[in-house]
Design an enzyme around this catalytic site. Structure first.
Site, mmCIF file in Angstrom:
data_model
loop_
_atom_site.group_PDB
_atom_site.id
_atom_site.type_symbol
_atom_site.label_atom_id
_atom_site.label_comp_id
_atom_site.label_asym_id
_atom_site.label_seq_id
_atom_site.Cartn_x
_atom_site.Cartn_y
_atom_site.Cartn_z
ATOM 1 N N ASP A 238 19.431 1.792 -10.142
ATOM 2 C CA ASP A 238 20.727 2.395 -10.489
ATOM 3 C C ASP A 238 21.026 2.206 -11.984
ATOM 4 O O ASP A 238 21.591 3.094 -12.629
ATOM 5 C CB ASP A 238 21.840 1.778 -9.634
ATOM 6 C CG ASP A 238 21.602 2.016 -8.156
ATOM 7 O OD1 ASP A 238 21.147 3.118 -7.805
ATOM 8 O OD2 ASP A 238 21.844 1.099 -7.349
ATOM 9 N N ALA B 181 0.821 -1.221 0.000
ATOM 10 C CA ALA B 181 0.000 0.000 0.000
ATOM 11 C C ALA B 181 0.849 1.263 0.000
ATOM 12 O O ALA B 181 0.330 2.366 0.077
ATOM 13 C CB ALA B 181 -0.940 -0.016 1.210
ATOM 14 N N GLY B 182 2.167 1.100 -0.085
ATOM 15 C CA GLY B 182 3.063 2.249 0.011
ATOM 16 C C GLY B 182 3.312 2.924 -1.328
ATOM 17 O O GLY B 182 2.737 2.559 -2.364
ATOM 18 N N ASP C 197 0.085 -5.440 3.561
ATOM 19 C CA ASP C 197 0.589 -4.240 4.231
ATOM 20 C C ASP C 197 -0.009 -4.233 5.635
ATOM 21 O O ASP C 197 -0.894 -5.041 5.950
ATOM 22 C CB ASP C 197 0.201 -2.965 3.436
ATOM 23 C CG ASP C 197 1.184 -1.813 3.687
ATOM 24 O OD1 ASP C 197 1.352 -1.421 4.861
ATOM 25 O OD2 ASP C 197 1.777 -1.314 2.720
ATOM 26 N N ILE D 71 5.909 2.876 -3.284
ATOM 27 C CA ILE D 71 6.406 1.940 -4.308
ATOM 28 C C ILE D 71 5.405 0.812 -4.500
ATOM 29 O O ILE D 71 5.091 0.411 -5.618
ATOM 30 C CB ILE D 71 7.768 1.329 -3.886
ATOM 31 C CG1 ILE D 71 8.834 2.401 -3.769
ATOM 32 C CG2 ILE D 71 8.198 0.242 -4.876
ATOM 33 C CD1 ILE D 71 10.103 1.946 -3.079
ATOM 34 N N HIS E 273 24.031 -0.280 -3.083
ATOM 35 C CA HIS E 273 22.976 0.666 -3.457
ATOM 36 C C HIS E 273 22.928 1.830 -2.467
ATOM 37 O O HIS E 273 21.994 1.973 -1.698
ATOM 38 C CB HIS E 273 21.612 -0.039 -3.541
ATOM 39 C CG HIS E 273 20.497 0.924 -3.825
ATOM 40 N ND1 HIS E 273 20.382 1.607 -5.020
ATOM 41 C CD2 HIS E 273 19.480 1.383 -3.056
ATOM 42 C CE1 HIS E 273 19.347 2.418 -4.975
ATOM 43 N NE2 HIS E 273 18.776 2.311 -3.789
HETATM 44 P P1 NAD Z 1 6.214 4.275 1.866
HETATM 45 O O1 NAD Z 1 6.286 4.794 3.260
HETATM 46 O O2 NAD Z 1 5.443 5.060 0.870
HETATM 47 O O3 NAD Z 1 5.640 2.806 1.868
HETATM 48 C C1 NAD Z 1 6.107 1.831 2.727
HETATM 49 C C2 NAD Z 1 4.978 0.891 3.029
HETATM 50 O O4 NAD Z 1 5.496 -0.112 3.895
HETATM 51 C C3 NAD Z 1 3.794 1.558 3.770
HETATM 52 O O5 NAD Z 1 2.574 1.287 3.103
HETATM 53 C C4 NAD Z 1 3.815 0.918 5.141
HETATM 54 O O6 NAD Z 1 2.534 0.752 5.722
HETATM 55 C C5 NAD Z 1 4.469 -0.422 4.819
HETATM 56 N N1 NAD Z 1 5.001 -1.108 5.980
HETATM 57 C C6 NAD Z 1 5.637 -0.596 7.058
HETATM 58 N N2 NAD Z 1 5.928 -1.591 7.929
HETATM 59 C C7 NAD Z 1 5.488 -2.741 7.374
HETATM 60 C C8 NAD Z 1 5.491 -4.087 7.789
HETATM 61 N N3 NAD Z 1 6.005 -4.474 8.949
HETATM 62 N N4 NAD Z 1 4.939 -4.982 6.958
HETATM 63 C C9 NAD Z 1 4.410 -4.622 5.767
HETATM 64 N N5 NAD Z 1 4.375 -3.353 5.339
HETATM 65 C C10 NAD Z 1 4.898 -2.429 6.137
HETATM 66 O O7 NAD Z 1 7.733 4.080 1.373
HETATM 67 P P2 NAD Z 1 8.238 3.829 -0.125
HETATM 68 O O8 NAD Z 1 8.503 5.125 -0.764
HETATM 69 O O9 NAD Z 1 7.335 2.850 -0.774
HETATM 70 O O10 NAD Z 1 9.679 3.160 0.172
HETATM 71 C C11 NAD Z 1 9.770 1.898 0.776
HETATM 72 C C12 NAD Z 1 11.217 1.487 0.962
HETATM 73 O O11 NAD Z 1 11.867 1.310 -0.299
HETATM 74 C C13 NAD Z 1 12.071 2.526 1.705
HETATM 75 O O12 NAD Z 1 12.893 1.860 2.622
HETATM 76 C C14 NAD Z 1 12.897 3.164 0.611
HETATM 77 O O13 NAD Z 1 14.101 3.687 1.086
HETATM 78 C C15 NAD Z 1 13.127 1.966 -0.288
HETATM 79 N N6 NAD Z 1 13.536 2.275 -1.661
HETATM 80 C C16 NAD Z 1 14.455 1.460 -2.236
HETATM 81 C C17 NAD Z 1 14.854 1.670 -3.537
HETATM 82 C C18 NAD Z 1 15.850 0.757 -4.185
HETATM 83 O O14 NAD Z 1 16.389 1.117 -5.238
HETATM 84 N N7 NAD Z 1 16.127 -0.410 -3.657
HETATM 85 C C19 NAD Z 1 14.309 2.733 -4.269
HETATM 86 C C20 NAD Z 1 13.369 3.544 -3.656
HETATM 87 C C21 NAD Z 1 12.988 3.312 -2.339
HETATM 88 C C1 LMR Z 2 16.782 5.528 -4.559
HETATM 89 O O1 LMR Z 2 17.891 5.255 -5.010
HETATM 90 O O2 LMR Z 2 16.014 6.330 -5.129
HETATM 91 C C2 LMR Z 2 16.296 4.851 -3.313
HETATM 92 O O3 LMR Z 2 17.304 4.115 -2.709
HETATM 93 C C3 LMR Z 2 15.617 5.764 -2.359
HETATM 94 C C4 LMR Z 2 16.532 6.770 -1.722
HETATM 95 O O4 LMR Z 2 16.522 6.837 -0.485
HETATM 96 O O5 LMR Z 2 17.197 7.513 -2.415
#
Ligand code: NAD
Ligand code: LMR
Length: 325
Positions: free
Chosen positions: A150, A10-11, A34, A13, A177
């Protein structure tokens, strides 16, 4: 046909990623989990007229049912950055979230391919590995840190500088990353685009810190979500292709013990010993098969690898120490 579970669906991403997975013809069941807002997101996506069945699971009590029978589990659960934060600043919250979700995977779908998006990926992947090891179900060939964004940025940012470059051309990005652990291998396209040393330095920095551009532009409302959903979907599709028998290559942050001899090529360039590293790999129906070499790295890229390895070694240690506590 595969069953895909998205944890954190539900977040920022999770929603667009789930939408894209719903479009896949190869998915039979899409399970959205979620701790909040999940029934609404799932009801909405479930009306899309593709054949996969969408189900909502909300809260810990429903996690078991979500995971039972899942072939691929994607984890974008956790908090995102705000301006001024590093990805490591997310460790305090996200390490525990990933640990608990992977514990449930170990109990309910230990053979699933696990794709971790939650930051800091350099540490959350080792945490996941430790949890799976503790439960006696660890298969390093099936655990992936998703660093695809990336690569997406690398190709797009090259196109920004050279409009004749096809933005769909893959540019390998290795290491980790976060910031200077991200090592784009621009030499792989140097023959086609011809960058000066100065341009390569600027471009490399932009790819390493591309996440910051989005965090700053969103100004407190989170980090990359839409480009990440695209990157996550691209990665999940590669896994599905590999599971279905089409040989596939990806760059991913993996446990390099899966192919020690394949990793030698990179290990020799690392300043510190790293058990996890993002590398180009071939994947097949059972996961990672081989670590693939990248030839003709420049001295600049070799230096980047050296710097990256020291930071990654520390990130790995933080993750392992946390999980073993
Ligand atoms: P967000 O806050 O919009 O969404 C996160 C979701 O996780 C929320 O809906 C929340 O309710 C849910 N959540 C929290 N605890 C939970 C649990 N125990 N079980 C299940 N769901 C749970 O955040 P976002 O923007 O979607 O980002 C999520 C993560 O992805 C962050 O840690 C961000 O840094 C990471 N991210 C990684 C990359 C990558 O390249 N790997 C890129 C962008 C973001
Ligand atoms: C990204 O590369 O966009 C993600 O890892 C989110 C961040 O924290 O920058």
């Amino acid at each position: 046909m595969v069953n895909v579970a998205v944890l954190g669906a539900a977040g920022g991403i999770g929603q667009p990623l789930s939408l894209l997975v719903k479009l896949s013809k190869d998915v039979s069941s899409l399970r959205l989990y979620d701790i909040v807002r999940c029934p609404g997101v799932a009801a909405d996506i479930s009306h899309i007229n593709t054949n996969s069945q969408v189900q909502a699971f909300e809260g810990n009590a429903q996690l078991k049912d979500c995971l039972t029978g899942a072939d691929i589990v994607v984890i974008p659960a956790g908090v995102p950055r705000k301006p001024g934060m590093t990805r490591d600043d997310l460790f305090g919250v996200n390490a525990g979230i990933v640990r608990d979700l992977v514990q449930a995977i170990a109990e309910n779908c230990p053979k699933a391919f696990v794709c971790i998006i939650s930051n800091p990926v350099n540490s959350t992947v080792p945490i996941a590995a430790e949890v799976l090891k503790k439960n006696g179900v660890y298969d390093p060939r099936r655990l992936f840190g998703v660093s695809t964004l990336d690569l997406v940025r690398a190709s797009r940012f090259v196109r920004d500088l050279r409009p004749s470059f096809d933005a769909g051309t893959e540019i390998p990005v290795i290491g980790g990353h976060s910031g200077n652990t991200i090592v784009p291998i621009i030499s792989s396209v140097q023959n086609a685009v011809h960058f000066s040393e100065e341009e390569i330095k600027t471009l490399t920095h932009r790819i390493q810190f591309g996440g910051d551009e989005v965090v700053q532009a969103k100004n407190g409302e989170g980090s990359a979500t839409l480009s990440m959903a695209y990157a996550g979907y691209t990665f999940v599709n590669s896994i599905i292709r590999a599971m279905n028998g089409t040989p596939t290559t990806v760059c991913s942050y993996i446990d390099v013990s899966v192919d020690q001899s394949g990793f030698e090529h990179y290990k020799n360039l690392c300043a510190d010993q790293v058990e996890y590293f993002s590398v180009p790999v071939s994947i097949g129906p059972n996961g990672v098969e081989k670590i693939l070499p990248l030839e003709n790295l420049t001295e600049f890229e070799k230096d980047l690898i050296k710097t990256a390895s020291s930071a990654i070694a520390q990130n790995i240690a933080s993750g392992v120490n946390f999980a073993r506590k």
